[in-house]
Structure formats: C-alpha cells, structure tokens
Design an enzyme around this catalytic site. Sequence first.
Site, mmCIF file in Angstrom:
data_model
loop_
_atom_site.group_PDB
_atom_site.id
_atom_site.type_symbol
_atom_site.label_atom_id
_atom_site.label_comp_id
_atom_site.label_asym_id
_atom_site.label_seq_id
_atom_site.Cartn_x
_atom_site.Cartn_y
_atom_site.Cartn_z
ATOM 1 N N TYR A 162 0.835 -1.213 0.000
ATOM 2 C CA TYR A 162 0.000 0.000 0.000
ATOM 3 C C TYR A 162 0.871 1.265 0.000
ATOM 4 O O TYR A 162 0.614 2.212 -0.746
ATOM 5 C CB TYR A 162 -0.937 0.010 1.214
ATOM 6 C CG TYR A 162 -1.778 1.272 1.304
ATOM 7 C CD1 TYR A 162 -2.653 1.631 0.282
ATOM 8 C CD2 TYR A 162 -1.687 2.107 2.415
ATOM 9 C CE1 TYR A 162 -3.422 2.784 0.369
ATOM 10 C CE2 TYR A 162 -2.456 3.257 2.513
ATOM 11 C CZ TYR A 162 -3.321 3.592 1.483
ATOM 12 O OH TYR A 162 -4.069 4.738 1.566
ATOM 13 N N ARG A 236 -12.123 13.025 1.660
ATOM 14 C CA ARG A 236 -13.057 12.155 2.393
ATOM 15 C C ARG A 236 -14.375 11.986 1.650
ATOM 16 O O ARG A 236 -15.068 10.981 1.829
ATOM 17 C CB ARG A 236 -13.302 12.705 3.798
ATOM 18 C CG ARG A 236 -12.044 12.769 4.653
ATOM 19 C CD ARG A 236 -11.475 11.406 4.948
ATOM 20 N NE ARG A 236 -10.196 11.505 5.676
ATOM 21 C CZ ARG A 236 -9.452 10.461 5.989
ATOM 22 N NH1 ARG A 236 -9.819 9.229 5.638
ATOM 23 N NH2 ARG A 236 -8.313 10.621 6.630
ATOM 24 N N GLU A 342 -14.063 -1.256 6.685
ATOM 25 C CA GLU A 342 -14.050 0.022 5.959
ATOM 26 C C GLU A 342 -15.351 0.086 5.156
ATOM 27 O O GLU A 342 -15.789 -0.932 4.617
ATOM 28 C CB GLU A 342 -12.823 0.095 5.033
ATOM 29 C CG GLU A 342 -12.711 1.404 4.272
ATOM 30 C CD GLU A 342 -11.374 1.528 3.535
ATOM 31 O OE1 GLU A 342 -10.316 1.296 4.157
ATOM 32 O OE2 GLU A 342 -11.399 1.869 2.343
HETATM 33 C C1 3EB Z 1 -8.067 5.806 5.577
HETATM 34 O O1 3EB Z 1 -8.954 6.561 6.017
HETATM 35 C C2 3EB Z 1 -8.493 4.423 5.194
HETATM 36 O O2 3EB Z 1 -5.558 5.234 -0.428
HETATM 37 O O3 3EB Z 1 -7.173 5.723 -1.822
HETATM 38 C C3 3EB Z 1 -9.606 5.038 2.475
HETATM 39 C C4 3EB Z 1 -9.959 5.604 1.256
HETATM 40 C C5 3EB Z 1 -8.314 4.585 2.656
HETATM 41 C C6 3EB Z 1 -9.034 5.710 0.220
HETATM 42 C C7 3EB Z 1 -6.759 5.418 -0.690
HETATM 43 C C8 3EB Z 1 -7.387 4.700 1.616
HETATM 44 C C9 3EB Z 1 -7.734 5.267 0.409
HETATM 45 O O4 3EB Z 1 -6.884 6.146 5.494
HETATM 46 C C10 3EB Z 1 -7.889 3.953 3.940
#
Ligand code: 3EB
Length: 348
Positions: A162, A236, A342
């Site tokens: 990641y 977000r 998630e």
């Molecule tokens: C977070 O809040 C959880 O890397 O595109 C959520 C949404 C998350 C998108 C991304 C990662 C991504 O960090 C992980």
Amino acid sequence: MREPELLLLRGFRMSAFVDLLSSSKKVRQDIRFERPGEQSETENILARVVFEKSGFAPELHKGVPTLGVPMTTDTEPEFQEVFAASGPVVAGREGGLVYAVDGRHLFCTVQVTERDVYRDAARIAYDSAFELATRLGYPNILRMWNLVGGIIDDNADGMEIYRDFCSGRAEAFALWSGRILHIPAATGIGTRGDGVYLYFIAGRADADVHHLENPRQTPAYHYPESYGPKAPNFARATFAEGTLYISGTASIIGDETVHKGDIAGQVDVTLENIATLISTENLGKIRAEGGYTLRDLDLIKVYVSRAEDIPFVRSRCEEVFAPDARVVYLNVDICRPDLLVEIEAMVQ
Ligand code: 3EB
C-alpha cells in the site's frame, strides 16, 4: 501512443442526443449494482465493474469498458457495478487504458499487473490516465477506486505494498497538480488477487464539484510519514452534480486507528465518522440544502478483513442503513493491518 486503437460509438440515438443538448436534463452520474440475470442491455452503459472471484483485465466487452475485480467469496455472490451513460458513448482503448465518454463523464480503467515494486508502474498508470482525462476534456476527477492485491504484504524491497503504491500515486498527482483539478474521493482497499486495478469517473472542467474533509479525521494527504513516505491522495468525500461520493471510511480518529482488535468498536467509529462527514454542519461548508444521515446512504460497500466478522457487521449495518439501501459485504484486507472494517457509499 496518442491515437486510440479503437473507437466505438454506441447508443447513438437522436433522443439521447437531444437529452444531452438540453441543459435542464439531469447530469448526475447514475450508478447501480446488478446481480447476474439482472443484466441490462449495452445501450446507454458507460462501463461495468464485475465483482467476482478471479478478476480479469480491463477490456471492451461489446463496446463497454469492463473489468473483473477479484473481490467476492461464497458469502457474497458475484455482482456488477454499472455506470449508466447520459448520452451517446464513445469507447476506446489506448495502451493499457480502457475508457468511455458520454459528453458528461469519462470512465477510465487500467490494471497494473503483479510486480516486485509498484511505485513506477503506479505513477505511469495514473500519469497516462490523467493525460487521457485532460486531453479528452474531463480534468475533474470525481471518484477513484484503487484495488490493491496484497495491500498489507511487503513488496520485494520490504515495503508494504500500500505504501509502495501510494508513493507512485503521489508522484503522479504532483506531476498533474493544477491540470487535474482536485484530489477526489477514493477507495484504497485489498483484493483477493494480485496486482492493482484502478478505475475512476471524471467530469468536465465546468462541472459543479466540491471535495470535502472530515473534522474527526486528519486529511489523508496530511498523514504523517509514519504511515509511508508519501501520504495517500484522496478527499473524504466528493459532492458532484447532485451525487455525494463517500470515500472508503474506517475506524480512524485524527490519523490513528482506534479500537484495535474490536470489531464492534470499529464499526461504530466508522459509522460515526460517516455520519459526521455527511451531516448538515459539515456538508453546509459546500452546499446550502442541508446534509444527510446514515439512512440516506446507498450503493454501500462494506469491506471486512476477517470473514468471521461479517455476520456481526451485517447485522449492525442492517440496523442503521435504510431497508432498501443496496449493500454488499466484501471479505478483503484493508490498507492497515489493524483495520477490521471500511465502508464506502454514495447518496444519489
Ligand atoms: C483511511 O482513512 C483508510 O488510499 O485511496 C480510504 C480511502 C483509505 C481511500 C486510498 C485509503 C484510500 O486512510 C484507507
């Protein structure tokens, strides 16, 4: 290679053309989930994402960009995420990119096959996608999905995949800063296969698009270096043309995972994070008409890292989501080993 290898014009009906020209028609991106057997005809379809067991590379299937993502198990039957078109569709293939445009939106997908280190390939995939999006006149990315095989495994250099992927993505966003208009809502999540599948929808430069942060969470692009050399690039939520796209949301307060090992606690914090994000108070920053509650969510994907937690998560979600909300439960890894759940969603 600049010239498309293949151009296909589908659904060229005069009525659709008139719809497209009449400015009063709705322009929102229409998305739905379809189970096998519910398949609609190919006319007026922008793209399909097939959630299945094994996955397959992006292709033009009867002129429709289609990719298969290895995300389902026996607990969740195969389904498709279908992006409807708002007018006549031109679809094409260019290098590794498979895409379609309908005058309002671009759908684009690219696969990065399994490799030792993802950084360069992720940068190149994003870079070529951004080049196509801007050249075709769709520089407003609305919503992206990053489906990363082995997301919490190490790459050949010992870096978590990641983090490796985020580095390449961040380099591409930096390269295109100012030309790709904003950092959009996104999901970054594991799969049950290998390699990375990217897909996104983008709008015209003049589209009415607002990106939103969560007051309970550090903006992901400001996460400290302890989570990786380059911070993740996503907002977000994105509010675009009447649709609210809610990013993958987890049990993170500030930048920290809370309720480690506790699925009930993580589900509650995740739902509270979404409720705050879509509340009147937060959405009021970008629109006057008020906010939403969890009962308004639709097209919900609930990612659960431990299969045995799915029954509990499902029963908790059924209490809070509307009875007619479309919800799928996918057993995949999440981008931090300590995250158990998630949730992403839309309000259409
Ligand atoms: C977070 O809040 C959880 O890397 O595109 C959520 C949404 C998350 C998108 C991304 C990662 C991504 O960090 C992980």
